[in-house]
Design an enzyme around this catalytic site. Structure first.
Site, PDB file in Angstrom:
ATOM      1  CB  CYS A  15      -0.969  -0.002   1.169  1.00  0.00           C
ATOM      2  SG  CYS A  15      -0.159  -0.271   2.736  1.00  0.00           S
ATOM      3  CG  ASN A  16       2.798   2.779   2.908  1.00  0.00           C
ATOM      4  OD1 ASN A  16       1.922   3.610   2.670  1.00  0.00           O
ATOM      5  ND2 ASN A  16       2.958   2.222   4.081  1.00  0.00           N
ATOM      6  NE  ARG A  17       8.206   0.149   0.506  1.00  0.00           N
ATOM      7  CZ  ARG A  17       9.055   1.141   0.724  1.00  0.00           C
ATOM      8  NH1 ARG A  17       9.926   1.469  -0.196  1.00  0.00           N
ATOM      9  NH2 ARG A  17       9.060   1.789   1.858  1.00  0.00           N
ATOM     10  CG  HIS A  39      15.888   1.333  -1.827  1.00  0.00           C
ATOM     11  ND1 HIS A  39      15.319   2.363  -1.112  1.00  0.00           N
ATOM     12  CD2 HIS A  39      14.868   0.712  -2.487  1.00  0.00           C
ATOM     13  CE1 HIS A  39      14.011   2.372  -1.324  1.00  0.00           C
ATOM     14  NE2 HIS A  39      13.713   1.379  -2.161  1.00  0.00           N
ATOM     15  CB  SER A  97       8.004   1.007   6.887  1.00  0.00           C
ATOM     16  OG  SER A  97       8.451  -0.174   6.294  1.00  0.00           O
ATOM     17  N   GLY A 127     -19.409  -0.870  26.361  1.00  0.00           N
ATOM     18  CA  GLY A 127     -19.646   0.020  25.217  1.00  0.00           C
ATOM     19  C   GLY A 127     -19.174  -0.671  23.957  1.00  0.00           C
ATOM     20  CB  ALA A 128     -20.939  -2.355  21.418  1.00  0.00           C
ATOM     21  N   GLY A 129     -18.356   0.267  20.855  1.00  0.00           N
ATOM     22  CA  GLY A 129     -17.859   1.127  19.774  1.00  0.00           C
ATOM     23  C   GLY A 129     -16.815   0.438  18.913  1.00  0.00           C
ATOM     24  CD  GLU A 130     -14.206   1.951  13.516  1.00  0.00           C
ATOM     25  OE1 GLU A 130     -14.914   2.968  13.381  1.00  0.00           O
ATOM     26  OE2 GLU A 130     -13.173   1.748  12.873  1.00  0.00           O
ATOM     27  CG  MET A 131     -11.687   3.649  18.884  1.00  0.00           C
ATOM     28  SD  MET A 131     -10.036   3.482  18.221  1.00  0.00           S
ATOM     29  CE  MET A 131      -9.172   4.564  19.316  1.00  0.00           C
TER      30      MET A 131
END
Lengths: 264, 356
Positions: free
Chosen positions: B45-47, B93, B103, B183-187
């Site tokens: 995803c980065n290179r 490299h 990275s 608490g059912a949050g995403e985090m």
């Protein structure tokens, strides 16, 4: 000759201390095997020294303050060799080595290696009492070191400031389990040491007996408090440091008075 | 022959530019279209990077053309975001990339797996030959050494992994830990998943809406418990993750003290990811309680990153040593091969040391 062995042994322990200091300074502390091998090598030279001295004296080499310090340093290293790898506490070597260095450097520098004018006769009970008691001190010393490690880690966790060393310390729960086991080992050996003291065939100085029982009661209280969950782990860790400091002071007192009034 | 690397990464191109060059080419197609004997394509995803070996110079535009989905006629169009490394620089490299030094999150280990996968693909398709084999095998060795001998991969750098890392520092093995998610949050879900992945088996979820609690419990493999019981659960749990939308603190010293009375030798790790906070900060002062709110977790992540950055110098030293050694060994190997065949070093088929 035997002092050279001790100097080499001290250099080995010092190497572990310097290695740790350099790595901590560079922020790349990695216990790996260096500390274990350095302490192991130092231990071999300590053992060689004690063995030579024992042959020379024809008894357990615990006849003066110098020998007591070396035997204590040997006990600390021996218990570390037994406990360190077993509980994956390789970092403990980094904490053990400075204590051993301090004990041995002091013993080497201070004019305390005073030979008795006459050869002391062997007394198996007295030698057993002294050596077992010092092994107990070794276990208490390691419990004290584990206590320091516990407090260092606990403090970092509480303040949310994690340093490089944090990632190499054993988990708090493992450290606390090691402290508890070391306390039990030390306590059992110390009890054996005290009991065997009554079989030496000589009247024991009253202040020494009272102080020794005082230390025994202190450790008994720590273990009882731990067992009944009166003390939080942090308090037990702190008490290990206090207990060992008190025990060390007592050891000094016992050896000092023994030199003033030797038991034949 | 010389080894080269042509590519673009998060350092030189934004995601919109990177995605124009990702996904359409393969190592085989590059060998075919660019005409180099060996090639390997590393896409993350980065290179997007092409590693190749060739005896003639292959231009950056040529490789860019092989990579792009929509060819553009302007010959200089591709140049700006692309970098090019040759010979020794290319070796250096690759070693840096494999070790995670290049990275976005310094020291991350995912890149090593991606590089191994790229190498396997190229090897199986026949696009990677002996030169890239030697180069990549050495890169994997270097990456392993860097990770073992420095703290480059130490410490966690995301909320979930920091929580798991800290839990392991406190409890050691997590398989015996009891976890309560309030608490059912995403985090909370992400943190719970991270804990499950590290061996937690007893995970309890509670929420004002029982349906939502059941849903999250099902998703992460825990069990839902009634919301009214969460306070009493604090008597036995080891890790407490909370992220409710409550305006006032749900957990205070006064509430917690009686619950912890019987578990003095048993630490409690609280992860409060709610804003406003669910747990009063004074709770952290209690014996055996370790409270981390979202700011302190981020601060730990920052410290880990800083620690990793400090390791870069040590990692670079290891890499430099390997680059020199690799170039030397390659040159020795080529000389030996030349002596054995009693022929002068073939200019067309060997990787000249001077070029490396």
């Amino acid at each position: 000759m035997d002092r050279y062995l001790l100097i080499v042994s001290t250099v080995c322990f010092l190497a572990a201390v310097v290695h740790t200091a350099i790595e901590l300074r560079a922020g790349v502390f990695r216990p790996l095997r260096f500390n274990f091998f350095a302490v192991g090598l130092g231990f071999i030279f300590q053992t060689a020294f004690l063995s030579l001295r024992g042959h020379e004296l024809e008894r357990c080499p615990l006849t003066n303050l110098f020998e007591v310090f070396i035997f204590l340093a040997w006990s600390v290293a021996a218990i570390y060799m037994l406990v360190g790898p077993g509980y994956r506490l390789s970092l403990m070597g980094a904490f053990t080595a400075p204590l051993v260095v301090v004990l041995q450097v002091f013993a080497l520098i201070a004019p305390i290696d005073i030979r008795h004018p006459v050869k002391l006769p062997a007394n198996p009970w007295l030698e057993f009492h002294a050596s077992i008691s010092l092994l107990a001190y070794g276990a208490f010393a390691l419990a004290c070191i584990a206590g320091v490690m516990y407090l260092v880690q606990e403090r970092q966790l509480k303040t949310h400031q994690l340093h490089s060393i944090f990632y190499h310390l054993p988990p708090l729960s493992d450290l606390f389990a090691a402290i508890t086991r070391l306390l039990w080992w030390g306590f059992a050996l110390y009890t054996l040491g005290i009991v065997s003291g009554f079989f030496t065939g000589h009247p024991l100085p009253r202040p020494q007996v009272v102080a020794a029982i005082g230390i025994w009661l202190l450790y008994a209280a720590i273990l009882q408090g731990r067992h009944l969950r009166w003390f939080a782990p942090k308090r037990v860790a702190a008490l290990c440091i206090i207990g060992f400091s008190a025990a060390l002071t007592l050891l000094w007192g016992i050896t000092f008075t023994a030199e003033m009034h030797p038991i034949p | 022959m010389t080894v080269f690397c042509i590519g673009l990464s998060h350092h030189t191109a934004n995601v919109a530019t990177r995605e124009q060059f990702a996904g359409s080419a393969t190592a085989e197609s590059i060998v075919r279209e660019a005409g180099c004997p060996e090639a390997l394509l590393l896409t993350t995803c980065n290179r997007v990077e092409v590693y190749g070996v060739s005896h003639k110079r292959i231009s950056t535009d040529e490789i860019a053309r092989c990579l792009t989905k929509t060819p553009i006629r302007d010959p200089h169009y591709y140049a700006p975001p692309f970098y090019r490394y040759e010979a020794e620089k290319c070796v250096q490299h690759l070693f840096r990339v494999a070790s995670g030094l290049d990275s976005m999150v310094v020291g991350e280990s995912e890149i090593l797996g991606q590089a191994k996968k790229a190498y396997e693909l190229a090897r199986k398709s026949g696009a990677a030959g002996q030169y890239l084999h030697r180069l990549f095998q050495r890169a994997f060795r270097v990456a392993k050494q860097v990770r073992t001998h420095t703290d480059i991969a130490r410490g966690a750098v995301s909320v979930g992994s920091v929580a798991v890392d800290l839990a392991q520092r406190i409890f050691g093995r997590l398989s015996d830990c009891k976890v309560l998610v309030l608490g059912a949050g995403e985090m909370s879900e992400r943190t719970a998943r991270a804990l499950i992945s590290r061996g937690v088996t007893d995970l309890r979820v509670t929420n004002r809406s029982m349906d939502r609690a059941c849903e999250l419990a099902r998703a992460v493999g825990g069990r839902a418990i009634p919301f009214e019981t969460w306070e009493t659960q604090c008597r036995e749990i080891d890790i407490f993750i909370t992220s409710t939308t409550s305006e006032t603190p749900l957990l205070t010293t006064e509430k917690l003290a009686p619950l912890l009375r019987d578990r003095l030798d048993h630490p409690l790790f609280i992860i409060d990811i709610a804003v406003p906070r669910d747990v009063d900060p004074s709770v952290n002062e209690m014996e055996g309680v370790y409270l981390y709110d979202i700011d302190s977790i981020r601060s730990v992540a920052e410290q880990s990153l800083e620690l990793r950055r400090q390791q870069v110098v040590a990692a670079e030293a290891i890499i430099a040593e390997h680059v020199t050694d690799f170039v030397d060994s390659l040159s020795r190997g080529l000389n030996d091969a030349a002596r054995k065949t009693e022929h002068p070093l073939p200019g067309e088929n060997s990787l000249r040391a001077s070029e490396l």
